[in-house]
Design a protein around this motif. Structure first.
Motif, PDB file in Angstrom:
ATOM      1  N   GLU A 172      37.130  40.800  37.173  1.00  0.00           N
ATOM      2  CA  GLU A 172      36.823  42.221  37.199  1.00  0.00           C
ATOM      3  C   GLU A 172      35.914  42.503  38.401  1.00  0.00           C
ATOM      4  N   PRO A 173      36.078  43.657  39.052  1.00  0.00           N
ATOM      5  CA  PRO A 173      35.284  43.950  40.258  1.00  0.00           C
ATOM      6  C   PRO A 173      33.790  43.740  40.058  1.00  0.00           C
ATOM      7  N   GLU A 174      33.252  44.149  38.912  1.00  0.00           N
ATOM      8  CA  GLU A 174      31.811  44.037  38.691  1.00  0.00           C
ATOM      9  C   GLU A 174      31.349  42.602  38.475  1.00  0.00           C
ATOM     10  N   ASP A 175      32.301  41.685  38.180  1.00  0.00           N
ATOM     11  CA  ASP A 175      31.917  40.302  37.910  1.00  0.00           C
ATOM     12  C   ASP A 175      31.766  39.458  39.165  1.00  0.00           C
ATOM     13  N   TYR A 176      32.268  39.923  40.309  1.00  0.00           N
ATOM     14  CA  TYR A 176      32.193  39.116  41.520  1.00  0.00           C
ATOM     15  C   TYR A 176      30.759  38.885  41.972  1.00  0.00           C
TER      16      TYR A 176
END
Length: 233
Positions: A172-176
């Motif tokens: 997910e984008p926020e997990d990078y």
């Protein structure tokens, strides 16, 4: 055949972009293995049996003892499903949900029919070559008693689909931004040092079919196909 036409039973539905139906892709995955799982149903009871196979053009050959339940059932002309899978890596994401594997897989649909006696030797050679190319020419071939005790069925590939995953994790984008290691752990099949049968009466060179599995390092640590004493060590 250049392309298999997918139907409702063979079309890849989950992440369809990973699906492939061209014969070249399907055959390359089949040719890279020798173990398949064969699914069939008898009296509404499903079975999935691991077995060795061989491919020749658009035909798969399966073999076993004449007393094998699977072979006895398949030669009746049952519709079957044959699957082959290679795992190429563990895909480790930042989140548990997005962990995956890189893989190559094939699902084959067809109908099994019994191979007649006059074609059985050829079919067994195809299976043998699938396992280890060249070995068939190095060994004693099956005699009449052994052939009688063996059944072979052919499966004409009616439909087939491949499914392949490659590449990095997809988070997910926020997990990078999370301080969690992510990446791919590749997986490969390798061959260990050869183990000559101690029952051999005299030391013999490693056969060409086996030596071909070790194109760089040789069939055992420091051993070569021309050095039987070191093979026996």
């Amino acid at each position: 055949m250049e392309q298999f036409t997918p139907s409702a039973r063979s079309k890849v539905k989950r992440i369809p972009k990973r699906g492939a139906y061209d014969a070249a892709t399907v055959y390359s995955i089949l040719d890279a293995g020798c173990i398949a799982h064969v699914g069939f149903a008898v009296d509404q009871q499903p079975f999935v049996i691991p077995t060795i196979y061989g491919r020749e053009n658009d035909t798969l050959y399966l073999h076993g003892a004449t007393t094998s339940r699977m072979l006895q059932q398949l030669q009746r002309g049952l519709p079957i499903c044959v699957t082959v899978t290679h795992v190429d890596g563990l895909v480790l994401a930042r989140s548990a949900f997005h962990h995956s594997m890189n893989y190559r897989s094939v699902v084959v649909f067809g109908t099994a029919t019994l191979v007649p006696d006059d074609e059985k030797m050829h079919a067994l050679a195809v299976v043998s070559e699938q396992i280890l190319k060249g070995r068939w020419e190095e060994v004693r071939l099956p005699n009449a008693k052994e052939l009688k005790a063996t059944s072979v069925v052919r499966v004409q590939i009616e439909e087939a689909s491949a499914k392949i995953r490659t590449g990095d994790p997809g988070d997910e984008p926020e997990d990078y931004a999370l301080p969690i290691w992510a990446g791919v752990v590749p997986m490969h099949t390798t061959f260990g040092p050869v183990q000559p049968d101690p029952a051999m009466e005299t030391p013999l060179p490693t056969p060409a079919s086996v030596a071909a599995l070790y194109p760089k390092q040789g069939p055992s640590s420091g051993a070569s196909a021309e050095d039987p004493s070191r093979d026996q060590a």
